[in-house]
Motif scaffolding. Structure first.
Motif, PDB file in Angstrom:
ATOM      1  N   VAL A   1       0.816  -1.213   0.000  1.00  0.00           N
ATOM      2  CA  VAL A   1       0.000   0.000   0.000  1.00  0.00           C
ATOM      3  C   VAL A   1       0.852   1.267   0.000  1.00  0.00           C
ATOM      4  N   ASP A   2       1.973   1.250   0.688  1.00  0.00           N
ATOM      5  CA  ASP A   2       2.810   2.450   0.741  1.00  0.00           C
ATOM      6  C   ASP A   2       3.579   2.658  -0.564  1.00  0.00           C
TER       7      ASP A   2
ATOM      8  N   ALA B   1       0.595   4.322  -3.189  1.00  0.00           N
ATOM      9  CA  ALA B   1      -0.194   5.503  -2.828  1.00  0.00           C
ATOM     10  C   ALA B   1       0.091   6.631  -3.820  1.00  0.00           C
TER      11      ALA B   1
ATOM     12  N   ALA C   1      -0.526  12.540  -2.638  1.00  0.00           N
ATOM     13  CA  ALA C   1      -1.368  12.342  -1.459  1.00  0.00           C
ATOM     14  C   ALA C   1      -0.815  13.098  -0.259  1.00  0.00           C
TER      15      ALA C   1
ATOM     16  N   CYS D   1      -2.855   2.707   4.764  1.00  0.00           N
ATOM     17  CA  CYS D   1      -3.903   2.880   3.755  1.00  0.00           C
ATOM     18  C   CYS D   1      -3.646   4.144   2.957  1.00  0.00           C
ATOM     19  N   PHE D   2      -4.348   4.247   1.829  1.00  0.00           N
ATOM     20  CA  PHE D   2      -4.554   5.548   1.201  1.00  0.00           C
ATOM     21  C   PHE D   2      -6.008   5.615   0.767  1.00  0.00           C
TER      22      PHE D   2
ATOM     23  N   GLU E   1      -8.944   8.037  -1.628  1.00  0.00           N
ATOM     24  CA  GLU E   1      -9.115   9.073  -2.648  1.00  0.00           C
ATOM     25  C   GLU E   1     -10.598   9.200  -2.997  1.00  0.00           C
TER      26      GLU E   1
ATOM     27  N   SER F   1      -7.739   1.979  -0.264  1.00  0.00           N
ATOM     28  CA  SER F   1      -6.821   0.856  -0.418  1.00  0.00           C
ATOM     29  C   SER F   1      -6.116   0.661   0.916  1.00  0.00           C
TER      30      SER F   1
ATOM     31  N   ARG G   1      -2.877   9.653   2.713  1.00  0.00           N
ATOM     32  CA  ARG G   1      -2.224   8.385   3.018  1.00  0.00           C
ATOM     33  C   ARG G   1      -1.807   8.350   4.481  1.00  0.00           C
TER      34      ARG G   1
END
Length: 765
Positions: free
Chosen positions: A26-27, A30, A34, A202-203, A205, A214, A274
């Motif tokens: 996830v990182d 992103a 963000a 997470c991020f 949007e 996500s 994020r």
């Protein structure tokens, strides 16, 4: 033909990208623009909030948004998180307390999120959080695993979250009253931190109408439902995805407050945001595991057969109800309460206690390790007090093969099993006959040696139904959309391998799609050793549908009756025709004919019953009495997993689970002081198992195929941990028994074991 054979040990295809730095966590994915989130967290375990000034943080450089509980409520966000409640013994519901997304009025554990700050850079967000003025009045802290103390919630004035029971109390009392022998043992099960390789993150949007979250979880649909509820959106407005996930262990199987807050922030800002936990945050805020005390009593007749079993367990729920905490610590704990034994009377009582610590959700096995650990420790103690060989006592009380299907007194129906056969295999694999010689060799070097046995059973948990979609692609391959979610277990390999086995499609032309609520409508996620069993079951349903529809199409193309068309897992064949296409070739024929209806197939299927993996773990430890150091010298596992798709992956799962169990048994322990401050808040103070702590693990299987699903599978994800705790603990107790030690509780650190030896010496004088 390039096709996997059934039950072949195939290397994991996903490892190619993981080992070359191409994983998509996830990182990593992103959005570059963000905003970064940092949380201001409570520095104290219990306090009334008397003042909260975020004005300086809002004016700080780079800050775009600061959110408090008041801001969320003003925007119409549902502040309280969802939770599952159970009924108390008297029929009332367990305490319905509110766990807020951001603390409101009171904080209840160190690390509880109070304010969220969103800024252009992470450093700016953290710097702004330092400017927050947080005033509070301290309240008494409750960390004892017992009712009473300062109430954390008005709904639970004695801090008791629930008081639940199962069984026949009167019949069990009668069994004890008439028993020839009774044995009692109190054991503690130390709290542990998950410490997944990848912390939570997470991020989020917002495109003006739809939300996309996500996060690195164990499934997307529970999280989606919770966001729909909390943010008051329609289902069509929410998409949730899981990218690659670096370990879950149950800890990532439920929603957390940070995700909801980030989702609200992106709606407010119109920009992606994020958040990624650092290791310190993870240790403070990840749902913890275990942390319970059980008193077990066993009643035996004159032949040393079990006549009754009762236990009272007190479990720590932490500061709030988590999504599954009450359920896991009671009903899921009870599912394998009686283990593999034929017990005529049972009584279980479990109470959950709120404390000023982080949430506890019993991950790494969701209740089964705790239940089996307690029972197998008690069986070992009973063997010592009765003067019976511990292997023989278990064998004498096993549910016998001719008793299956066997309905336990806690309501489960074991479909099949051959526990004596598995135990015999384990004795041979572990060289039990050679233990006496190994013990003498250790004693000659001034060391203590012990052997411990645990015979475990677990049940696959989670939703019994699952969904799948199979789509034939224009490039001559296939997509399989699955409702489960890999956290590192090898699902991409296993599900492609299984579909290849059933269809003849080369595995390298099958892509596994997971973790996207837009691409597959429903799914149960991963947890409770359910994934392979439920996903392969529904895949069989989909394959049967494909074969039926493709057979009709082939018959039409060949000009024959559909009844003469067959499929042999490789090709369709029609009597009286030379047409023998593969499944991919039929899909291409259908595409050329404009039959798009044959290119996508969806199915939902439900398992008729649970299956019950089981097995024997045998540990041998060597202890230095001068230092208290414990070394696991030998470790053997023989499991009954039923039929396997990929034995190598199953063995890898067992190895990982055993290492987790050894880690808890020897070293891992969460420690809070009397003020609720976490003392084991870094790897300087919280020990994790290392390669040097673990011997080579001997592994074999003794399959008794399940009758609860078409493939005869039983699941294996958590089996290693379920068996390892008691096997190591019983081995340590065996080594210390001759030195007068009658109570040996995890973790077996050198200092604790050395103290046990000194106490045993004093008691013997």
């Amino acid at each position: 033909m390039d096709k996997f054979g059934k039950s072949q040990s195939v290397k994991r295809v996903e490892d190619n990208r993981f080992l070359t730095g191409k994983g998509r966590y996830v990182d990593d994915i992103a959005p570059k623009d963000a905003l970064h989130c940092a949380f201001f967290r409570s520095p104290v375990a219990h306090a009334q909030i008397t003042g909260l000034d975020v004005s300086a943080a809002r004016e700080a450089e780079g800050v775009a948004l600061v959110l408090t509980a008041a801001d969320l409520e003003e925007a119409g966000v549902e502040l309280g998180m969802s939770a599952v409640l159970i009924k108390n013994r008297d029929g009332s519901m367990g305490a319905h307390t509110v766990r807020p997304l951001l603390a409101k009025d009171r904080v209840r554990f160190v690390g509880e999120q109070v304010v969220a700050v969103f800024a252009e850079t992470l450093d700016q967000a953290r710097d702004a959080a330092e400017l927050i003025a947080f005033d509070y009045d301290d309240l008494p802290v409750h960390t004892a695993l017992e009712p009473g103390g300062e109430a954390l919630h008005p709904e639970a004035p004695d801090n008791r979250a629930f008081d639940w029971a199962l069984g026949d109390e009167a019949a069990t009392k009668a069994a004890f009253d008439s028993a020839a022998h009774t044995v009692s043992l109190t054991v503690s099960d130390n709290r542990i931190i998950c410490n997944s390789m990848e912390p939570r993150g997470c991020f989020a949007e917002w495109d003006g109408d739809r939300l996309h979250l996500s996060f690195n979880g164990q499934g997307v649909w529970g999280m989606k439902a919770d966001l729909v509820r909390a943010l008051r959106l329609s289902e069509d407005q929410v998409r949730v995805t899981n990218p690659d996930v670096g370990g879950g262990f149950g800890m990532k199987g439920m929603p957390y407050p940070e995700y909801h807050v980030c989702c609200h922030a992106t709606r407010v800002l119109g920009r992606p945001v994020r958040w990624m936990s650092d290791r310190g945050e993870a240790m403070l805020t990840d749902n913890a595991g275990r942390d319970l005390i059980s008193t077990l009593e066993l009643a035996f007749d004159t032949d040393h057969r079990l006549a009754g079993f009762r236990t009272r367990t007190t479990s720590n729920l932490g500061a709030y109800n988590s999504n599954f905490g009450q359920l896991i610590q009671s009903q899921l704990y009870s599912r394998v309460l009686t283990g593999v034994y034929d017990i005529p009377a049972v009584w279980l009582q479990v109470e959950g206690i709120y404390t000023n610590t982080t949430q506890v959700d019993a991950y790494r096995g969701a209740g089964r390790p705790e239940a089996i650990y307690a029972l197998e420790r008690a069986m070992d103690r009973a063997a010592r007090e009765l003067g019976v060989d511990p292997w023989e006592l278990r064998r004498r009380n096993f549910i016998q093969p001719d008793q299956f299907p066997y309905k336990t007194l806690v309501g489960e129906t074991y479909d099949v099993g051959d526990f004596p056969r598995v135990l015999d295999h384990a004795a041979a694999k572990a060289d039990r006959d050679g233990f006496a010689d190994r013990r003498r060799a250790s004693e000659a070097r001034g060391m203590l040696r012990g052997q411990g046995l645990c015979y475990y059973i677990e049940s696959i948990l989670g939703a019994p139904s699952e969904d799948v979609k199979i789509e034939f692609t224009e490039d001559g391959g296939a997509l399989i959309y699955v409702g489960t979610q890999s956290n590192g277990q090898g699902h991409e390999t296993v599900f492609a391998q299984f579909l290849s086995d059933q269809t003849g499609i080369p595995a390298d032309r099958i892509e596994v799609v997971q973790g996207d609520s837009d691409r597959i409508a429903n799914g149960g996620g991963t947890g409770g050793s359910r994934s392979v069993t439920v996903q392969t079951n529904v895949t069989l349903t989909a394959v049967a549908d494909i074969v039926e529809k493709f057979s009709a199409f082939v018959a039409e193309e060949a000009g024959v009756d559909p009844s003469v068309v067959s499929f042999d897992d490789e090709r369709f064949r029609a009597e009286g025709s030379n047409l023998t296409p593969t499944m991919l070739e039929v899909a291409e024929m259908a595409r050329d004919k404009g039959r798009d209806d044959l290119l996508v197939h969806q199915a939902t299927s439900q398992l008729p019953a649970r299956s019950f993996p089981n097995g024997a773990h045998v540990a041998e430890v060597e202890i230095d009495p001068e230092t208290g150091e414990v070394r696991v010298d030998r470790y053997t596992v023989v499991d009954d997993f039923g039929n396997l798709i990929n034995p190598m992956l199953a063995e890898g799962q067992v190895h990982g689970g055993v290492v987790q169990g050894i880690g808890q048994a020897l070293a891992e322990r969460v420690v809070y002081d009397d003020e609720g401050q976490l003392l084991s808040a870094s790897f300087m103070d919280y020990a994790m198992p290392r390669a040097g702590d673990v011997p080579m693990i001997g592994f074999d299987t003794e399959p008794v195929p399940s009758t609860a699903n078409p493939m005869g599978m039983k699941g294996c994800g958590e089996a290693g941990t379920v068996g390892a705790l008691a096997a190591v603990a019983n081995a340590v107790q065996d080594a210390l028994w001759a030195r007068g030690v009658r109570q040996a509780d995890m973790p077996f650190t050198p200092q604790r074991v050395w103290s046990m030896l000194q106490e045993g010496r004093i008691a013997a004088e």
